[in-house]
Design a protein around this motif. Structure first.
Motif, PDB file in Angstrom:
ATOM      1  N   TRP A   1       0.875  -1.184  -0.099  1.00 35.86           N
ATOM      2  CA  TRP A   1      -0.020  -0.128  -0.113  1.00 35.86           C
ATOM      3  C   TRP A   1       0.910   1.435   0.012  1.00 35.86           C
ATOM      4  O   TRP A   1       1.893   1.229   0.705  1.00 35.86           O
ATOM      5  N   THR A   2       0.439   2.320  -0.847  1.00 36.64           N
ATOM      6  CA  THR A   2       1.298   3.421  -0.766  1.00 36.64           C
ATOM      7  C   THR A   2       0.611   4.458   0.144  1.00 36.64           C
ATOM      8  O   THR A   2      -0.707   4.446   0.281  1.00 36.64           O
ATOM      9  N   ALA A   3       1.206   5.504   0.360  1.00 31.33           N
ATOM     10  CA  ALA A   3       0.737   6.760   1.123  1.00 31.33           C
ATOM     11  C   ALA A   3      -0.389   7.360   0.405  1.00 31.33           C
ATOM     12  O   ALA A   3      -1.351   7.939   0.999  1.00 31.33           O
ATOM     13  N   GLU A   4      -0.207   7.511  -1.066  1.00 31.66           N
ATOM     14  CA  GLU A   4      -1.284   8.007  -1.740  1.00 31.66           C
ATOM     15  C   GLU A   4      -2.506   7.199  -1.744  1.00 31.66           C
ATOM     16  O   GLU A   4      -3.618   7.816  -1.579  1.00 31.66           O
ATOM     17  N   GLU A   5      -2.214   5.881  -1.784  1.00 32.80           N
ATOM     18  CA  GLU A   5      -3.736   5.020  -1.614  1.00 32.80           C
ATOM     19  C   GLU A   5      -4.220   5.210  -0.267  1.00 32.80           C
ATOM     20  O   GLU A   5      -5.563   5.333   0.153  1.00 32.80           O
ATOM     21  N   ASP A   6      -3.436   5.279   0.615  1.00 31.62           N
ATOM     22  CA  ASP A   6      -3.960   5.655   2.044  1.00 31.62           C
ATOM     23  C   ASP A   6      -4.542   6.787   2.358  1.00 31.62           C
ATOM     24  O   ASP A   6      -5.898   7.191   2.625  1.00 31.62           O
ATOM     25  N   ASP A   7      -4.251   8.017   1.478  1.00 28.35           N
ATOM     26  CA  ASP A   7      -4.951   9.220   1.348  1.00 28.35           C
ATOM     27  C   ASP A   7      -6.396   9.057   0.750  1.00 28.35           C
ATOM     28  O   ASP A   7      -7.262   9.658   1.196  1.00 28.35           O
ATOM     29  N   VAL A   8      -6.350   8.182  -0.333  1.00 27.66           N
ATOM     30  CA  VAL A   8      -7.486   7.957  -1.129  1.00 27.66           C
ATOM     31  C   VAL A   8      -8.495   7.431  -0.121  1.00 27.66           C
ATOM     32  O   VAL A   8      -9.821   7.745  -0.042  1.00 27.66           O
TER      33      VAL A   8
ATOM     34  N   VAL B   1     -13.614   7.618   2.991  1.00 24.74           N
ATOM     35  CA  VAL B   1     -14.296   7.320   4.021  1.00 24.74           C
ATOM     36  C   VAL B   1     -14.966   8.906   4.500  1.00 24.74           C
ATOM     37  O   VAL B   1     -16.078   8.711   4.973  1.00 24.74           O
ATOM     38  N   ALA B   2     -14.202   9.870   4.536  1.00 25.49           N
ATOM     39  CA  ALA B   2     -14.619  11.186   5.099  1.00 25.49           C
ATOM     40  C   ALA B   2     -15.964  11.530   4.101  1.00 25.49           C
ATOM     41  O   ALA B   2     -16.844  12.090   4.224  1.00 25.49           O
ATOM     42  N   THR B   3     -15.778  11.323   2.652  1.00 22.26           N
ATOM     43  CA  THR B   3     -16.582  11.603   1.740  1.00 22.26           C
ATOM     44  C   THR B   3     -18.090  10.825   1.626  1.00 22.26           C
ATOM     45  O   THR B   3     -19.131  11.033   1.445  1.00 22.26           O
ATOM     46  N   HIS B   4     -17.607   9.229   1.668  1.00 23.11           N
ATOM     47  CA  HIS B   4     -18.688   8.405   1.299  1.00 23.11           C
ATOM     48  C   HIS B   4     -19.020   7.489   2.414  1.00 23.11           C
ATOM     49  O   HIS B   4     -19.988   6.714   2.406  1.00 23.11           O
ATOM     50  N   GLY B   5     -18.247   7.694   3.743  1.00 23.34           N
ATOM     51  CA  GLY B   5     -18.447   6.724   4.694  1.00 23.34           C
ATOM     52  C   GLY B   5     -17.822   5.331   4.495  1.00 23.34           C
ATOM     53  O   GLY B   5     -16.609   5.410   3.658  1.00 23.34           O
ATOM     54  N   LEU B   6     -18.463   4.246   5.171  1.00 21.74           N
ATOM     55  CA  LEU B   6     -17.769   3.086   4.748  1.00 21.74           C
ATOM     56  C   LEU B   6     -18.228   2.343   3.878  1.00 21.74           C
ATOM     57  O   LEU B   6     -18.780   1.050   3.853  1.00 21.74           O
ATOM     58  N   ARG B   7     -18.229   3.092   2.423  1.00 22.82           N
ATOM     59  CA  ARG B   7     -18.738   2.312   1.379  1.00 22.82           C
ATOM     60  C   ARG B   7     -17.547   1.903   0.561  1.00 22.82           C
ATOM     61  O   ARG B   7     -17.282   2.591  -0.265  1.00 22.82           O
ATOM     62  N   TRP B   8     -17.145   0.463   0.947  1.00 19.70           N
ATOM     63  CA  TRP B   8     -15.798   0.176   0.404  1.00 19.70           C
ATOM     64  C   TRP B   8     -15.736  -0.127  -0.962  1.00 19.70           C
ATOM     65  O   TRP B   8     -14.896   0.101  -1.650  1.00 19.70           O
ATOM     66  N   ARG B   9     -16.921  -0.431  -1.598  1.00 19.02           N
ATOM     67  CA  ARG B   9     -16.996  -0.811  -3.091  1.00 19.02           C
ATOM     68  C   ARG B   9     -16.656   0.353  -3.776  1.00 19.02           C
ATOM     69  O   ARG B   9     -15.887   0.676  -4.641  1.00 19.02           O
ATOM     70  N   LYS B  10     -17.492   1.465  -3.454  1.00 20.42           N
ATOM     71  CA  LYS B  10     -17.400   3.057  -4.095  1.00 20.42           C
ATOM     72  C   LYS B  10     -15.958   3.436  -3.886  1.00 20.42           C
ATOM     73  O   LYS B  10     -15.361   3.981  -4.708  1.00 20.42           O
ATOM     74  N   ILE B  11     -15.300   3.316  -2.790  1.00 17.05           N
ATOM     75  CA  ILE B  11     -13.982   3.913  -2.283  1.00 17.05           C
ATOM     76  C   ILE B  11     -12.871   2.873  -3.299  1.00 17.05           C
ATOM     77  O   ILE B  11     -12.152   3.483  -3.844  1.00 17.05           O
TER      78      ILE B  11
ATOM     79  N   GLN C   1     -13.395   1.468  -5.956  1.00 16.88           N
ATOM     80  CA  GLN C   1     -13.353   2.059  -7.403  1.00 16.88           C
ATOM     81  C   GLN C   1     -12.552   3.069  -7.878  1.00 16.88           C
ATOM     82  O   GLN C   1     -12.015   3.145  -8.899  1.00 16.88           O
ATOM     83  N   MET C   2     -12.111   3.750  -6.730  1.00 21.24           N
ATOM     84  CA  MET C   2     -10.932   5.062  -6.888  1.00 21.24           C
ATOM     85  C   MET C   2      -9.755   4.369  -6.776  1.00 21.24           C
ATOM     86  O   MET C   2      -8.574   5.272  -6.845  1.00 21.24           O
ATOM     87  N   LEU C   3      -9.507   3.128  -6.491  1.00 24.57           N
ATOM     88  CA  LEU C   3      -8.267   2.343  -6.279  1.00 24.57           C
ATOM     89  C   LEU C   3      -8.063   1.323  -7.277  1.00 24.57           C
ATOM     90  O   LEU C   3      -8.519   0.062  -6.854  1.00 24.57           O
ATOM     91  N   PRO C   4      -7.644   1.436  -8.581  1.00 23.62           N
ATOM     92  CA  PRO C   4      -7.580   0.400  -9.454  1.00 23.62           C
ATOM     93  C   PRO C   4      -6.573  -0.757  -8.925  1.00 23.62           C
ATOM     94  O   PRO C   4      -5.498  -0.285  -8.333  1.00 23.62           O
ATOM     95  N   GLY C   5      -7.251  -1.837  -9.143  1.00 20.98           N
ATOM     96  CA  GLY C   5      -6.354  -3.180  -8.849  1.00 20.98           C
ATOM     97  C   GLY C   5      -6.631  -3.609  -7.291  1.00 20.98           C
ATOM     98  O   GLY C   5      -5.985  -4.380  -6.684  1.00 20.98           O
ATOM     99  N   ARG C   6      -7.433  -2.645  -6.411  1.00 19.68           N
ATOM    100  CA  ARG C   6      -7.770  -2.912  -5.050  1.00 19.68           C
ATOM    101  C   ARG C   6      -9.214  -3.421  -4.761  1.00 19.68           C
ATOM    102  O   ARG C   6      -9.966  -2.814  -5.658  1.00 19.68           O
ATOM    103  N   SER C   7      -9.496  -4.636  -4.322  1.00 21.58           N
ATOM    104  CA  SER C   7     -10.949  -4.943  -4.159  1.00 21.58           C
ATOM    105  C   SER C   7     -11.432  -4.142  -2.939  1.00 21.58           C
ATOM    106  O   SER C   7     -10.816  -3.528  -2.115  1.00 21.58           O
TER     107      SER C   7
END
Length: 100
Positions: free
Chosen positions: A9-16, A21-31, A33-39
């Motif tokens: 994991w990179t610091a940039e991914e942690d920031d995303v 989470v701040a924007t969408h809450g705990l909606r993991w699928r939505k988050i 989608q902002m991280l290609p290659g991460r489920s």
């Protein structure tokens, strides 16, 4: 294991994740989608591993506004903690129940 190699994991991914989470809450699928290659499971697990560290420091204190949202939400929907958690991004249903 037959799947692709794990990548660190990179610091940039942690920031995303933190921003997601701040924007969408705990909606993991939505988050995820902002991280290609991460489920969504990988993102959730990453959040759970890290939230007890530096990220949680920023969210230790409850604000009066959050308390008001909790009280008003309980009056509106009852003890449906998951629904209330959707109104407080970054807070879990368990934490909200304990706070109430």
């Amino acid at each position: 294991r037959n799947g692709p190699e794990r990548k660190e994991w990179t610091a940039e991914e942690d920031d995303v994740i933190r921003t997601g989470v701040a924007t969408h809450g705990l909606r993991w699928r939505k988050i995820a989608q902002m991280l290609p290659g991460r489920s969504d499971d990988a993102v959730r697990n990453r959040w759970n591993r890290l939230k007890g560290e530096a990220w949680e420091e920023a969210r230790v204190s409850w604000t009066r506004a959050e308390d008001a949202i909790i009280v008003n939400s309980v009056a509106e929907v009852g003890h449906k903690w998951f629904q209330i958690a959707q109104r407080l991004p970054g807070r879990t249903d368990h934490a909200i129940r304990n706070r109430y």
